[in-house]
Design a protein around this motif. Structure first.
Motif, PDB file in Angstrom:
ATOM      1  N   UNK A 117       0.838  -1.194   0.000  1.00  0.00           N
ATOM      2  CA  UNK A 117       0.000   0.000   0.000  1.00  0.00           C
ATOM      3  C   UNK A 117       0.873   1.244   0.000  1.00  0.00           C
ATOM      4  N   UNK A 118       0.337   2.265  -0.626  1.00  0.00           N
ATOM      5  CA  UNK A 118       1.059   3.534  -0.693  1.00  0.00           C
ATOM      6  C   UNK A 118       0.873   4.280   0.623  1.00  0.00           C
ATOM      7  N   UNK A 119       1.972   4.643   1.241  1.00  0.00           N
ATOM      8  CA  UNK A 119       1.916   5.365   2.512  1.00  0.00           C
ATOM      9  C   UNK A 119       3.145   6.258   2.599  1.00  0.00           C
ATOM     10  N   UNK A 120       2.930   7.530   2.899  1.00  0.00           N
ATOM     11  CA  UNK A 120       4.035   8.480   2.902  1.00  0.00           C
ATOM     12  C   UNK A 120       5.079   8.112   3.944  1.00  0.00           C
ATOM     13  N   UNK A 121       4.620   7.803   5.164  1.00  0.00           N
ATOM     14  CA  UNK A 121       5.562   7.487   6.231  1.00  0.00           C
ATOM     15  C   UNK A 121       4.855   6.644   7.274  1.00  0.00           C
ATOM     16  N   UNK A 122       5.543   5.613   7.763  1.00  0.00           N
ATOM     17  CA  UNK A 122       4.977   4.783   8.819  1.00  0.00           C
ATOM     18  C   UNK A 122       5.234   5.433  10.163  1.00  0.00           C
TER      19      UNK A 122
END
Length: 214
Positions: free
Chosen positions: A123-128
């Motif tokens: 999944x696309x996620x800017x930052x965890x």
């Protein structure tokens, strides 16, 4: 391909982690994988963002490369204790099951690259966040489970694996995954040998059920 005559309850209770029974010699048609993924796309996601991506790996060289990464990760896991065979030392039946799980996990650990289809859910996620990530993975993992259920209904075996994530960046480079896309699970997929599956033994519900409060 028509689906197996499984009731909803049977589908949910017999979709097992398949390892030794994966048929490594039988090709899996891509249209069958696409059917399963079309069903996976019906899963819920936070704010209906549908920010998932699916990498289906069938190329032998790519599968071999991922298999080598997984082999290294599994051996490190095994060296650290792996599926602890002494976890249920006081319960012979459960200990026997734990030993079988360990043996089958080791079998797959050496053969991941031979499985005909490897599916990586991302999944696309800017930052965890360093804090609770339930919102991130809650928008991907239900879809991955839906894929596995759809595969089971079509006579395919799957297993939920995450050990390769110890080397996530290496796999991302192998597959050209962008920096803002994170991997959630690697699902080996193949036809299975034998007839069918049965529900697994579990702890009694009342040992984990809490009403109104803990």
């Amino acid at each position: 391909m028509s689906t197996l005559p499984l009731s909803p309850d049977e589908l949910l209770t017999t979709t097992r982690s398949v390892r030794k029974r994966l048929d490594l010699s039988r090709p899996v048609p891509m249209e069958l994988i696409r059917e399963c993924l079309e069903i996976a796309l019906q899963a819920p996601s936070g704010s209906n963002a549908q920010s998932w991506h699916w990498i289906v790996v069938t190329d032998p060289a790519q599968r071999k490369a991922i298999g080598e990464v997984y082999r290294r990760a599994f051996r490190a896991y095994a060296d650290a204790g792996g599926p602890n065979p002494d976890r249920y030392a006081g319960d012979p039946a459960r200990q026997a099951t734990q030993l079988r799980v360990g043996e089958s996990a080791a079998w797959l650990g050496e053969r991941m690259g031979d499985v005909p289809v490897l599916v990586i859910a991302c999944r696309r996620v800017a930052k965890l966040s360093a804090d609770n990530q339930a919102d991130v993975w809650g928008s991907l993992l239900p879809a991955a489970w839906s894929y596995m259920l759809a595969a089971r209904a079509r006579g395919l075996g799957t297993a939920w694996t995450t050990l390769h994530l110890d080397h996530e960046a290496e796999v991302a480079e192998l597959l050209g995954i962008p920096d803002d896309v994170r991997q959630g699970v690697l699902i080996p997929t193949a036809f299975y040998t034998g007839e069918t599956f049965k529900p697994a033994p579990r702890e009694p519900l009342d040992s984990v059920l809490h009403l109104d409060r803990w």
